[in-house]
Design a protein around this motif. Structure first.
Motif, short mmCIF file in Angstrom:
data_model
loop_
_atom_site.label_atom_id
_atom_site.label_comp_id
_atom_site.label_asym_id
_atom_site.label_seq_id
_atom_site.Cartn_x
_atom_site.Cartn_y
_atom_site.Cartn_z
N ASP A 168 0.84 -1.21 0.00
CA ASP A 168 0.00 0.00 0.00
C ASP A 168 0.87 1.25 0.00
N LYS A 169 1.85 1.24 0.88
CA LYS A 169 2.76 2.39 0.99
C LYS A 169 3.60 2.53 -0.28
N PHE A 170 4.14 1.40 -0.75
CA PHE A 170 4.98 1.46 -1.96
C PHE A 170 4.17 1.98 -3.14
N TRP A 171 2.92 1.57 -3.19
CA TRP A 171 2.03 2.00 -4.28
C TRP A 171 1.78 3.50 -4.22
N LYS A 172 1.42 3.98 -3.01
CA LYS A 172 1.15 5.42 -2.86
C LYS A 172 2.40 6.24 -3.16
N ASP A 173 3.56 5.75 -2.76
CA ASP A 173 4.80 6.49 -3.02
C ASP A 173 5.12 6.55 -4.52
N ASN A 174 4.90 5.46 -5.22
CA ASN A 174 5.49 5.34 -6.56
C ASN A 174 4.51 5.48 -7.73
N LEU A 175 3.21 5.43 -7.47
CA LEU A 175 2.26 5.64 -8.56
C LEU A 175 2.40 7.05 -9.18
N PRO A 176 2.53 8.12 -8.37
CA PRO A 176 2.62 9.46 -8.98
C PRO A 176 3.77 9.57 -9.99
N GLY A 177 4.91 8.97 -9.70
CA GLY A 177 6.05 9.04 -10.63
C GLY A 177 5.76 8.30 -11.92
N ALA A 178 5.12 7.13 -11.80
CA ALA A 178 4.79 6.36 -13.00
C ALA A 178 3.81 7.15 -13.87
N MET A 179 2.82 7.77 -13.25
CA MET A 179 1.84 8.55 -14.02
C MET A 179 2.50 9.80 -14.61
N TYR A 180 3.46 10.37 -13.90
CA TYR A 180 4.16 11.55 -14.42
C TYR A 180 4.93 11.20 -15.69
N LEU A 181 5.61 10.07 -15.68
CA LEU A 181 6.34 9.66 -16.89
C LEU A 181 5.38 9.47 -18.06
N LEU A 182 4.24 8.84 -17.79
CA LEU A 182 3.25 8.65 -18.87
C LEU A 182 2.75 10.00 -19.39
N LYS A 183 2.59 10.92 -18.47
CA LYS A 183 2.04 12.23 -18.84
C LYS A 183 2.98 13.01 -19.75
N ILE A 184 4.28 13.02 -19.43
CA ILE A 184 5.19 13.90 -20.19
C ILE A 184 5.92 13.15 -21.30
N ALA A 185 5.51 11.91 -21.59
CA ALA A 185 6.25 11.11 -22.58
C ALA A 185 6.17 11.70 -23.99
N ASP A 186 5.16 12.52 -24.27
CA ASP A 186 5.09 13.14 -25.61
C ASP A 186 6.13 14.24 -25.77
N ASN A 187 6.59 14.80 -24.65
CA ASN A 187 7.61 15.84 -24.69
C ASN A 187 8.29 15.96 -23.33
N PRO A 188 9.36 15.21 -23.13
CA PRO A 188 10.03 15.21 -21.81
C PRO A 188 10.57 16.58 -21.40
N ASP A 189 10.73 17.52 -22.37
CA ASP A 189 11.19 18.86 -22.02
C ASP A 189 10.21 19.59 -21.09
N GLN A 190 8.99 19.04 -21.01
CA GLN A 190 8.01 19.66 -20.10
C GLN A 190 8.51 19.73 -18.67
N VAL A 191 9.50 18.91 -18.35
CA VAL A 191 10.01 18.94 -16.97
C VAL A 191 10.59 20.31 -16.64
N PHE A 192 11.03 21.05 -17.68
CA PHE A 192 11.64 22.35 -17.42
C PHE A 192 10.62 23.49 -17.36
N SER A 193 9.37 23.21 -17.78
CA SER A 193 8.40 24.29 -17.77
C SER A 193 7.83 24.47 -16.37
N LYS A 194 7.49 25.68 -16.05
CA LYS A 194 7.02 25.99 -14.70
C LYS A 194 5.61 25.43 -14.49
#
Ligand SMILES: [Zn+2]
Length: 424
Positions: free
Chosen positions: A398-424
């Motif tokens: 449960d804890k591992f899931w809550k900790d690590n799901l946001p990162g997995a979803m973030y990668l899926l979200k910015i996969a069309d343009n990883p440069d989005q990491v630099f945008s505010k």
């Protein structure tokens, strides 16, 4: 099971107390401390491999021990924010540690066997789950056989390395993201997490807007078990790390981890012969006789080289860390998106983020190859902390899931343009 866990926790806690008094020690010593006297006595009485912990100052010290073939289980921080490492040592590795000025604590109550909570999915159960996801939702999920385990190549077992591919429409034209678990057999939380992620994406399609966007806009690959043979050994309680290849020697597969097998995450090319990884077959970090000598790493190589995912996330345990290339050198990567995204993932998980070499220098790893050869953006997550070890009770997922799901979803979200990491 509960009693053993208490013993482990008690041992780790008392070791922490002992090590707190030693963390500023820097001078080189040869005289044994009380902890080390016990350890020497254990070796004298026939123990070959002893569970230990120690505070250390920098990655260079762990690198020396890794090169001496030490099985480093994971790292963490003690109450003083000093770095502490856990693993096993032989007598000769203890002498290397002493020459580095390290004070070693003998964790005499820690068992080398694991107790796997039966609620975790073994290989066959994982495959059955992937199969039913593909069968029940053929519009978005497909089971793909990407290669054979070593025992299958030897006709000793029938284990395929399987991926679940999730997405809609012409997937080859969409940004791909690859999630991997179980390079290392005993790291059971890693395969469980990837399986949970596969189920989450399938079951929340059409319900959760972020999941729906990911399924419709990305080509998602999930390989929960890179090392099927190893996982089977680990489920029998063995503290097993490598695959189970016996062709290079290394002894008979038993309940202790010293023995046969290749460390799959030291078997990739690019930094294979540069640093890190052992040439000794019995070592826990044996890199194999040549890069990609193993069918498991060949399967991942072929999938990655063909599909070229924007992001790779390889889950391991333990250490509560996010790592990015390089592992084989402390030169920073030229691609500044690696540390930027890695640090973002670390914040999302509440983990520490660092370049992989800052853990200790280790070559032959998936991520050095994926970035060095193919210019992809690969990361590693070390799930859980020292208190979890390799066999955390299933409730900890449960804890591992809550900790690590946001990162997995973030990668899926910015996969069309990883440069989005630099945008505010
Ligand atoms: Zn690992």
């Amino acid at each position: 099971m509960i009693r053993e866990r208490k013993l482990l926790k008690t041992a780790l806690f008392s070791a922490l107390l002992v090590s707190l008094t030693a963390c500023s020690l820097e001078s080189s010593r040869i005289d044994a401390t009380s902890g080390e006297k016990e350890l020497f006595a254990a070796f004298a009485s026939g123990v070959e491999l002893a569970p230990i912990s120690f505070n250390y100052r920098d990655a260079a010290q762990l690198t020396c021990l890794d090169q001496a073939g030490m099985d480093i289980w994971g790292v963490g921080q003690d109450a003083n924010k000093a770095r502490i490492a856990y693993g096993t040592m032989t007598l000769s590795q203890l002498k290397v540690a002493q020459s580095l000025g390290l004070k070693i604590n003998y964790l005499s109550n820690v068992k080398l066997e694991n107790t796997v909570d039966s609620r975790y999915h073994n290989y066959a159960e994982t495959l059955a789950e992937l199969n039913s996801l593909a069968e029940n939702t053929p519009n978005i999920a497909h089971l793909v056989d990407i290669g054979d385990s070593w025992q299958k190549t030897q006709k000793e077992a029938d284990r395929d390395i399987c991926a679940l591919r999730i997405g809609k429409g012409d997937l080859d034209r969409k940004p791909a993201v690859l999630f991997l678990g179980e390079h290392h057999a005993r790291e059971i939380a890693s395969s469980e997490f990837v399986l949970m992620l596969a189920k989450y994406l399938v079951e929340n399609y059409g319900k959760d807007p972020d999941v729906t966007a990911a399924v419709e806009g990305r080509d998602v690959w999930l390989v929960p078990v890179v090392n099927p043979d190893g996982l089977e050994v680990a489920f029998r309680g063995s503290n097993w790390r490598k695959n189970t290849n016996t062709l290079y020697g290394g002894g008979i597969i038993g309940n202790l981890s010293q023995g046969a097998g290749v460390d799959l995450n030291r078997n990739y090319s690019f930094s294979w012969n540069k640093s890190g990884g052992s040439k000794v077959p019995s070592a826990e970090t044996f890199r194999g006789p040549k890069p990609f000598s193993e069918p498991e790493t060949q399967a991942i190589r072929d999938l990655v080289a063909k599909r070229k995912p924007i992001f790779l996330m390889s889950y391991h345990s333990f250490g509560r860390e996010i790592l990015w290339p390089w592992g084989y050198t402390d030169d920073p990567p030229k691609d500044k998106r690696l540390p930027a995204i890695g640090k973002k993932l670390a914040v999302l998980a509440g983990y520490r983020g660092e370049q992989a070499c800052d853990l200790y220098v280790h070559g032959g790893i998936l991520n050095d190859w994926a970035y060095g050869e193919l210019n992809l953006l690969p990361f590693t997550t070390e799930i859980g902390g020292p208190g979890d070890g390799f066999d955390p009770p299933y409730e900890r997922m449960d804890k591992f899931w809550k900790d690590n799901l946001p990162g997995a979803m973030y990668l899926l979200k910015i996969a069309d343009n990883p440069d989005q990491v630099f945008s505010k």
